[in-house]
Design an enzyme around this catalytic site. Structure first.
Site, PDB file in Angstrom:
ATOM      1  N   CYS A  84       0.865  -1.180   0.000  1.00 32.47           N
ATOM      2  CA  CYS A  84       0.000   0.000   0.000  1.00 32.47           C
ATOM      3  C   CYS A  84       0.900   1.228   0.000  1.00 32.47           C
ATOM      4  CB  CYS A  84      -0.998  -0.010   1.158  1.00 32.47           C
ATOM      5  SG  CYS A  84      -0.344   0.353   2.794  1.00 32.47           S
TER       6      CYS A  84
ATOM      7  N   HIS B  66      14.966 -12.864  12.522  1.00 27.28           N
ATOM      8  CA  HIS B  66      14.721 -12.666  13.954  1.00 27.28           C
ATOM      9  C   HIS B  66      13.261 -12.764  14.359  1.00 27.28           C
ATOM     10  CE1 HIS B  66      18.729 -10.299  14.575  1.00 27.28           C
ATOM     11  NE2 HIS B  66      18.901 -11.486  13.991  1.00 27.28           N
TER      12      HIS B  66
END
Length: 144
Positions: A66, A99
């Site tokens: 977006c 992570h």
């Protein structure tokens, strides 16, 4: 081969078309959740169905685009099992996978070039979760 869900709003339409073309050329199976033009639309109408597809396991990963990347990220993260990450560099994309075990990549079309978007997507798709010390942290994300 990864099954990839992709979607976004009108601001991300041209980026989404480019990414779909590159992904299908690379041999990925891609489902386009819309939007299907540059006509103004409401991003939750596309982000929610995509997030449901990732949440259910139908798709391994999702990509949402977006204008700022924020709206689709906020929407997708309402779903349990979805870890949507707003990424604007390949390095952040790699860290989101390594992570955080991110499974939905959110891109800000108004702030990165199409070439940068593809680099970010490519990094996201080719980076694995490191597990180890990060596993416990990721497991604490879900509200149970």
């Amino acid at each position: 081969m990864k099954k990839i869900a992709i979607g976004g709003d009108h601001a991300g339409f041209d980026y989404k078309k480019l990414i779909i073309s590159k992904l299908t050329t690379a041999g990925y199976e891609v489902k386009d959740f819309g939007a299907y033009s540059t006509d103004s639309v409401d991003y939750p109408d596309y982000a929610h169905p995509l997030a449901l597809g990732v949440e259910s396991g139908e798709f391994e990963v999702g990509i949402l685009v977006c204008g700022s990347g924020n709206g689709v990220a906020i929407t997708a993260n309402k779903h349990q099992g979805v870890r949507a990450a707003l990424c604007w560099t390949p390095e952040i994309s790699a860290l989101a996978r390594q992570h955080n075990n991110a499974n939905v990549l959110c891109l800000p079309a108004r702030f990165i070039s199409q070439a940068e978007a593809w680099q970010i997507v490519n990094t996201f798709l080719n980076t694995d979760f490191e597990g180890g010390r990060h596993e416990n942290r990721v497991n604490k994300i879900a509200c149970k």
